[in-house]
Design an enzyme around this catalytic site. Sequence first.
Site: not given
Length: 428
Positions: A106-108
């Site tokens: 999700f940190k993309d």
Amino acid sequence: MNYYSLNNKYHSVSFKDAVIKGLAPDRGLYFPETITPLTQSFFDSIEALSNEEIGLKVIQPFVSNEIPEAELKQIIAETLCFDFPCIAVEENVYSLELYHGPTMAFKDVGGRFMSRCLAYFNKNENQKNTVLVATSGDTGGAVASGFLGVKDVDVVILYPSGKVSDIQERQLTTLGQNITALEVNGVFDDCQDMVKKAFLDNNLSHKNLTSANSINIARWLPQMFYFFFAYKQLKKHNKPLIVSCPSGNFGNICAGILAKKLGLPIAHFVAATNANDTVPQFLQNGKYEPKPSVATISNAMDVGNPSNFVRIQEMYQNDLCEFKKDFSSYTYTDEETKIAMQEIYSNTGYIAEPHGAVGYLGLKKEMQNHSNSIGIFLETAHPIKFLDVVESVLKVQLSIPTQIKSLLDKEKTSIKINNYDDLKAFLG
């Protein structure tokens, strides 16, 4: 839009300066001076909007005119170039899959948004920045990918030795170019403490340090997008939404609560944690008592002193009673997590990795208090990133996605350090 330090409301900076500095001089996290709810017409027609249109509408007030609209649109388009599907797992329960980006985590989104903001701010400046980031798992890979090859930016990633998965480690240590991985003899909290200390070290001012952890507003703010995308997909059910976030440093759920403050109709949030139970204990006894982190199979959540929780408290003016109306937090053991993974797979065929399984457990518990609701748990990383755990618990063999295959033959390169003096010596 200006941002003030949560340690001193009279210290205020622009969006640009908050991005570049990362942390205030007094070690306070930056927080927006105003939170203005979006119009009802936006929510009424949200299903007709593209993700890029939603992203621009949500983030533009926080960026203001510091990035022109045309450039901001391009940044958002490059940030949101993959899907965020809500997958039906069982009746009234959905998984919001946030792992379809380049590093499958999700940190993309935050990594890509921040790198492009920093590149924009640097394009007319004759200086270099050093991005210093601590990771308990996925942050490092997303930041490394987002900043790879960005001109005039060096990235230094601190990670706890032996406490990230093999694939997570490869995403930190195999890229080269402007990315350096420092392998710390300690736990995530040690890494995070070193990063914060470096920001306040006047002897390092020449390095123009900034952070790409979720303490940085450019990493934190775009995480709001996920919750708007989920609402867009599930609005048609016309039921209250309960959202459960597997939580470590609390940046994701903090962004979700900010989305709610902007008017997004989320009925209740759940912060589901592993054995690192600082916040669940706080909700029980009213005492916030950080503790050393402990290692679990959901390692990206192994945080004993979550930095972003202070931002959540700010949004509720430290009123615990008001906070509890919107927010619950539950803690689960590794054994409970494994059982949940097995039951989800056995009953539905859906493969949840350990973090998603913790989120699922918290969701199911909270949904008992909310009849006729829709539940969403966040799947924050692809199961392949926790290959050993998933395959051993579920007795399955996972296929290797294309994004990961390219890493397996690359040589891991890291520099081992023991303490802050080692970090300072490396940074010079």
